[in-house]
Design a protein around this motif. Structure first.
Motif, PDB file in Angstrom:
ATOM      1  N   UNK A  51       0.758  -1.186   0.044  1.00  0.00           N
ATOM      2  CA  UNK A  51      -0.093   0.095   0.097  1.00  0.00           C
ATOM      3  C   UNK A  51       0.940   1.324   0.067  1.00  0.00           C
ATOM      4  N   UNK A  52       2.238   1.080   0.067  1.00  0.00           N
ATOM      5  CA  UNK A  52       3.111   2.295  -0.061  1.00  0.00           C
ATOM      6  C   UNK A  52       3.622   2.934  -1.356  1.00  0.00           C
ATOM      7  N   UNK A  53       2.877   2.403  -2.454  1.00  0.00           N
ATOM      8  CA  UNK A  53       3.191   2.930  -3.736  1.00  0.00           C
ATOM      9  C   UNK A  53       2.398   4.386  -3.911  1.00  0.00           C
ATOM     10  N   UNK A  54       2.879   5.295  -3.976  1.00  0.00           N
ATOM     11  CA  UNK A  54       2.267   6.615  -3.811  1.00  0.00           C
ATOM     12  C   UNK A  54       1.295   6.743  -5.021  1.00  0.00           C
ATOM     13  N   UNK A  55       0.061   7.499  -5.087  1.00  0.00           N
ATOM     14  CA  UNK A  55      -0.794   7.854  -6.115  1.00  0.00           C
ATOM     15  C   UNK A  55      -0.805   9.333  -6.101  1.00  0.00           C
ATOM     16  N   UNK A  56      -0.887  10.256  -5.327  1.00  0.00           N
ATOM     17  CA  UNK A  56      -0.842  11.813  -5.501  1.00  0.00           C
ATOM     18  C   UNK A  56       0.330  12.164  -5.777  1.00  0.00           C
ATOM     19  N   UNK A  57       0.487  13.405  -6.342  1.00  0.00           N
ATOM     20  CA  UNK A  57       1.716  13.601  -6.852  1.00  0.00           C
ATOM     21  C   UNK A  57       2.707  14.692  -5.697  1.00  0.00           C
ATOM     22  N   UNK A  58       1.814  14.906  -4.699  1.00  0.00           N
ATOM     23  CA  UNK A  58       2.685  15.271  -3.439  1.00  0.00           C
ATOM     24  C   UNK A  58       3.309  13.887  -2.775  1.00  0.00           C
ATOM     25  N   UNK A  59       2.500  13.021  -2.558  1.00  0.00           N
ATOM     26  CA  UNK A  59       2.764  11.678  -1.925  1.00  0.00           C
ATOM     27  C   UNK A  59       4.182  11.134  -2.672  1.00  0.00           C
ATOM     28  N   UNK A  60       4.033  11.136  -4.236  1.00  0.00           N
ATOM     29  CA  UNK A  60       5.084  10.452  -5.023  1.00  0.00           C
ATOM     30  C   UNK A  60       6.323  11.374  -4.834  1.00  0.00           C
ATOM     31  N   UNK A  61       6.104  12.747  -4.843  1.00  0.00           N
ATOM     32  CA  UNK A  61       7.506  13.618  -4.454  1.00  0.00           C
ATOM     33  C   UNK A  61       8.129  13.287  -3.137  1.00  0.00           C
ATOM     34  N   UNK A  62       7.221  12.890  -2.099  1.00  0.00           N
ATOM     35  CA  UNK A  62       7.678  12.665  -0.708  1.00  0.00           C
ATOM     36  C   UNK A  62       8.525  11.201  -0.764  1.00  0.00           C
ATOM     37  N   UNK A  63       7.976  10.261  -1.749  1.00  0.00           N
ATOM     38  CA  UNK A  63       8.516   9.052  -1.597  1.00  0.00           C
ATOM     39  C   UNK A  63       9.894   8.797  -2.262  1.00  0.00           C
ATOM     40  N   UNK A  64      10.198   9.780  -3.256  1.00  0.00           N
ATOM     41  CA  UNK A  64      11.392   9.535  -4.162  1.00  0.00           C
ATOM     42  C   UNK A  64      12.272  10.794  -3.407  1.00  0.00           C
ATOM     43  N   UNK A  65      11.925  11.514  -2.398  1.00  0.00           N
ATOM     44  CA  UNK A  65      12.761  12.531  -1.749  1.00  0.00           C
ATOM     45  C   UNK A  65      13.016  13.717  -2.366  1.00  0.00           C
ATOM     46  N   UNK A  66      11.904  14.366  -3.294  1.00  0.00           N
ATOM     47  CA  UNK A  66      12.232  15.385  -4.066  1.00  0.00           C
ATOM     48  C   UNK A  66      11.679  16.609  -3.217  1.00  0.00           C
ATOM     49  N   UNK A  67      12.594  17.270  -2.451  1.00  0.00           N
ATOM     50  CA  UNK A  67      12.132  18.376  -1.524  1.00  0.00           C
ATOM     51  C   UNK A  67      11.662  19.363  -2.479  1.00  0.00           C
ATOM     52  N   UNK A  68      12.683  19.818  -3.713  1.00  0.00           N
ATOM     53  CA  UNK A  68      12.153  20.841  -4.417  1.00  0.00           C
ATOM     54  C   UNK A  68      10.767  20.812  -4.875  1.00  0.00           C
ATOM     55  N   UNK A  69      10.436  19.814  -5.390  1.00  0.00           N
ATOM     56  CA  UNK A  69       8.980  19.618  -5.922  1.00  0.00           C
ATOM     57  C   UNK A  69       7.935  19.927  -4.528  1.00  0.00           C
ATOM     58  N   UNK A  70       8.281  19.341  -3.628  1.00  0.00           N
ATOM     59  CA  UNK A  70       7.239  19.492  -2.313  1.00  0.00           C
ATOM     60  C   UNK A  70       7.152  21.072  -2.099  1.00  0.00           C
ATOM     61  N   UNK A  71       8.523  21.652  -2.196  1.00  0.00           N
ATOM     62  CA  UNK A  71       8.288  23.028  -1.787  1.00  0.00           C
ATOM     63  C   UNK A  71       7.319  23.850  -2.691  1.00  0.00           C
ATOM     64  N   UNK A  72       7.575  23.383  -4.008  1.00  0.00           N
ATOM     65  CA  UNK A  72       6.571  24.272  -5.116  1.00  0.00           C
ATOM     66  C   UNK A  72       5.218  23.816  -4.852  1.00  0.00           C
ATOM     67  N   UNK A  73       4.841  22.558  -4.417  1.00  0.00           N
ATOM     68  CA  UNK A  73       3.396  22.321  -4.057  1.00  0.00           C
ATOM     69  C   UNK A  73       3.047  23.159  -2.898  1.00  0.00           C
ATOM     70  N   UNK A  74       3.723  23.137  -1.983  1.00  0.00           N
ATOM     71  CA  UNK A  74       3.390  23.814  -0.753  1.00  0.00           C
ATOM     72  C   UNK A  74       3.284  25.445  -1.049  1.00  0.00           C
ATOM     73  N   UNK A  75       4.192  25.994  -1.905  1.00  0.00           N
ATOM     74  CA  UNK A  75       4.158  27.401  -2.187  1.00  0.00           C
ATOM     75  C   UNK A  75       2.799  27.837  -2.936  1.00  0.00           C
ATOM     76  N   UNK A  76       2.407  26.752  -3.973  1.00  0.00           N
ATOM     77  CA  UNK A  76       1.340  26.974  -4.871  1.00  0.00           C
ATOM     78  C   UNK A  76       0.038  27.118  -4.031  1.00  0.00           C
ATOM     79  N   UNK A  77       0.163  26.343  -2.749  1.00  0.00           N
ATOM     80  CA  UNK A  77      -1.144  26.374  -1.949  1.00  0.00           C
ATOM     81  C   UNK A  77      -2.169  25.598  -2.274  1.00  0.00           C
ATOM     82  N   UNK A  78      -1.904  24.694  -3.429  1.00  0.00           N
ATOM     83  CA  UNK A  78      -2.994  23.602  -3.857  1.00  0.00           C
ATOM     84  C   UNK A  78      -2.839  22.337  -3.173  1.00  0.00           C
TER      85      UNK A  78
END
Length: 220
Positions: A51-78
């Protein structure tokens, strides 16, 4: 797909042992208990990976360690830092399950809920423990993660550390006052679980750290 099918239909049989703790086995069946191993036989796929195969884009970014993308998602407020999937698994769960300490630190800096539980009752601390991710465990404990919480089967993070045979993580949990006598719904303390899963080095470690050993097993 065939392997998945074989895994799903795998039948667990009661281990034939003379020791006192075999009486607890029937009560564990069907409850997701940590007691899931018999001599010479292991599941093909660890339960903690299901069950720990991510579906959402934020979860996918977290699962691969993509801090930059996570920051962008957070800043977009979406997206919200505690945004969860259908199994109530947040980005922090995924970062801990896939061992990305930098993501864990970033999410906590954004006030992610540190003790959030998924649909199995697992916290990020439990997921990090199940994957032997020592650094993630340390970060969470320092940030105030609660080591006393239980999953739906009554397992604490310490039970999961015992099941993994990881004395390093078990030691860290005990440093933060994890309950060494906590019982699962099967009635297993960490010490009894260590014996049940034949983790005798772990059992000795727990005894040295104050675990109460039943009279029947004082020799361990």
């Amino acid at each position: 797909m065939q392997e998945d099918i074989e895994y799903d239909v795998l039948t667990i049989q009661t281990p034939k042992r003379a020791r006192w703790y075999t009486r607890l086995w029937p009560s564990c069946l069907g409850h997701g208990c940590s007691c899931r191993k018999r001599r010479g036989q292991q599941r093909k796929f660890p339960l903690y990976l299901i069950g720990y195969d991510p579906i959402g884009e934020l979860q996918r970014a977290a699962s691969v360690g993509d801090v930059t993308s996570i920051e962008q998602f957070m800043n977009s407020q979406e997206h919200h830092v505690d945004e969860h999937d259908t199994k109530h698994r947040t980005p922090l769960h995924y970062a801990c399950a896939h061992n990305h300490p930098d993501v864990v630190k970033y999410l906590l800096s954004k006030k992610a809920c540190i003790d959030v539980q998924d649909d199995e009752g697992c916290t990020p601390l439990m997921k990090a423990t199940q994957r032997d991710n020592v650094e993630c465990v340390s970060i969470l404990l320092i940030a105030g993660a609660n080591p006393h919480l239980m999953d739906l089967s009554g397992n604490t993070a310490l039970h999961h550390a015992v099941s993994r045979g990881n004395t390093t993580i078990a030691s860290k949990l005990l440093e933060y006052n994890a309950n060494i006598e906590a019982k699962t719904e099967c009635g297993l303390t960490p010490f009894k679980l260590a014996l049940f899963e034949e983790k005798y080095q772990m059992a000795q470690f727990l005894k040295q750290n104050g675990a109460i050993a039943p009279l029947e097993v004082e020799s361990y």
